[in-house]
Scaffold this motif. Structure first.
Motif, mmCIF file in Angstrom:
data_model
loop_
_atom_site.group_PDB
_atom_site.id
_atom_site.type_symbol
_atom_site.label_atom_id
_atom_site.label_comp_id
_atom_site.label_asym_id
_atom_site.label_seq_id
_atom_site.Cartn_x
_atom_site.Cartn_y
_atom_site.Cartn_z
ATOM 1 N N ALA A 144 6.137 -36.698 78.478
ATOM 2 C CA ALA A 144 6.545 -37.486 79.647
ATOM 3 C C ALA A 144 5.442 -37.531 80.703
ATOM 4 O O ALA A 144 5.233 -38.561 81.348
ATOM 5 N N ALA A 145 4.720 -36.430 80.900
ATOM 6 C CA ALA A 145 3.677 -36.396 81.925
ATOM 7 C C ALA A 145 2.386 -37.045 81.461
ATOM 8 O O ALA A 145 1.578 -37.491 82.289
ATOM 9 N N LEU A 188 -2.333 -43.610 82.415
ATOM 10 C CA LEU A 188 -2.318 -44.902 83.099
ATOM 11 C C LEU A 188 -2.829 -44.817 84.528
ATOM 12 O O LEU A 188 -2.839 -45.821 85.235
ATOM 13 N N GLY A 189 -3.220 -43.627 84.971
ATOM 14 C CA GLY A 189 -3.792 -43.461 86.305
ATOM 15 C C GLY A 189 -2.787 -43.418 87.422
ATOM 16 O O GLY A 189 -3.137 -43.662 88.578
ATOM 17 N N LYS A 190 -1.535 -43.092 87.136
ATOM 18 C CA LYS A 190 -0.494 -42.995 88.156
ATOM 19 C C LYS A 190 -0.337 -41.535 88.586
ATOM 20 O O LYS A 190 0.057 -40.698 87.782
ATOM 21 N N GLY A 225 -1.663 -34.677 85.847
ATOM 22 C CA GLY A 225 -2.721 -34.003 85.104
ATOM 23 C C GLY A 225 -2.508 -32.502 85.046
ATOM 24 O O GLY A 225 -2.697 -31.868 83.999
ATOM 25 N N TRP A 226 -2.097 -31.901 86.184
ATOM 26 C CA TRP A 226 -1.815 -30.466 86.175
ATOM 27 C C TRP A 226 -0.612 -30.140 85.303
ATOM 28 O O TRP A 226 -0.589 -29.115 84.609
ATOM 29 N N LEU A 283 -9.729 -32.422 84.432
ATOM 30 C CA LEU A 283 -9.378 -33.780 84.844
ATOM 31 C C LEU A 283 -8.527 -33.815 86.114
ATOM 32 O O LEU A 283 -8.726 -34.698 86.965
ATOM 33 N N PRO A 284 -7.565 -32.903 86.323
ATOM 34 C CA PRO A 284 -6.788 -32.956 87.573
ATOM 35 C C PRO A 284 -7.612 -32.674 88.818
ATOM 36 O O PRO A 284 -7.181 -33.025 89.924
#
Length: 316
Positions: free
Chosen positions: A85-86, A92-94, A100-101, A134-135
């Motif tokens: 889900a995450a 998609l960059g939302k 990301g975390w 990434l986060p």
């Protein structure tokens, strides 16, 4: 006090600015692989929801940080649901930092569940580094080559170091635990007998080639850190392309895949040059040019099998 030239060069190399467009591309690749990982690459992890808790032997980090419970049905399924889900809004960059975390922590727990029953993959190390770095990076858009960030360069450098360490310490482990007999014995012969394919079984008739491949594999892994210090971009991209070809050869020979490692290794490449909008625009433009050409030159696209109309010729 001015910094020393060596320190200045080291700092400049480690914090070399990278375009934000590469961040958007890597987020998309990481999120897409998570779905591939669950559905196709390692679907057996979900089967641990039925494994008795007595067989659970947590990894060292799970013993040091006693926050990971013994996997049961709801922990395994719940971790997978949260992870999938995450990963969608992240790719998609939302709200990429928040999701990301969540993805990084959930995938880490997913690996604890996967690797605490006797099998530990070293090909996941670079990908785990990527998920946790990434986060920390800012929000980014596809194809953004103008916005540069030293922080992004620092993060991707850490991922690249993790990728290189995967190769280097794999060779170190071969020599440490297998000794030099790993390269001088029938290691690849045994591997091909167990997992050989139609592309590699013929090599059993040429044992000297298999022994040479063992030496070449170890030499390649020991020399892999060279890619970190190559200044010429074309040479660096060529070395990375060799890495990909190496893994393709290994997969065709013994069907051993390092797909998460390949995803992490993509941070070497100039993915900021990819823009889905530009690609879609070019496709629409090419389709429009083709339609205008057909309307302007209809005979160019006429069916060659259809009869060509001609005027009736009067009989003699």
């Amino acid at each position: 006090m001015t910094p020393l030239p060596l320190a200045r060069r080291t700092t400049g190399w480690f914090f070399q600015p990278v375009a934000l467009g590469r961040v958007a591309a890597m987020r998309f690749l990481a999120g897409a692989f998570i779905w591939v990982d669950w559905w196709w690459y390692m679907p057996w992890i979900l089967g641990h929801r039925h494994v008795p808790g007595e067989l659970y032997q947590p990894l060292f980090i799970a013993r040091v940080l006693p926050v990971f419970p013994v996997p049961n049905y709801w922990i395994v399924v719940g971790t997978l649901v949260v992870l999938l889900a995450a990963s969608v809004p992240m790719m998609l960059g939302k709200a990429p930092r928040l999701f990301g975390w969540i993805v990084a922590v959930a995938y880490f727990e997913w690996m604890i569940i996967a690797m605490s029953y006797g099998k530990v993959d070293h090909g996941k190390f670079g990908f785990l580094l990527l998920l946790f770095l990434l986060p920390t990076m800012p929000k980014a858009k596809w194809g953004d080559r103008r916005s540069l960030s030293e922080h992004v360069g620092w993060g991707f450098n850490l991922v690249q170091i993790g990728v290189v360490c995967t190769y280097f310490f794999a060779a170190w482990a071969k020599i440490r635990y297998g000794g030099w007999e790993w390269v001088n014995s029938a290691t690849m012969t045994w591997a091909i007998i167990r997992r050989g394919t139609e592309f590699s079984t013929w090599l059993l008739d040429y044992p000297w080639m298999l022994r040479a491949s063992q030496w070449g594999m170890v030499c390649f892994e020991l020399l892999s850190p060279v890619v970190m210090f190559v200044a010429a971009k074309r040479v660096k991209y060529g070395i990375v392309a060799f890495f990909y070809c190496f893994h393709l050869t290994v997969y065709l020979a013994v069907e051993i895949s390092f797909l998460p490692h390949l995803v992490a290794m993509a941070c070497f490449l100039p993915l900021e040059r990819i823009s889905p909008r530009d690609i879609a625009r070019r496709l629409r433009r090419g389709k429009g040019v083709e339609e205008r050409r057909r309307n302007f030159l209809p005979w160019k696209h006429a069916d060659s099998r259809s009869p060509i109309p001609h005027e009736d010729v009067p009989a003699a």
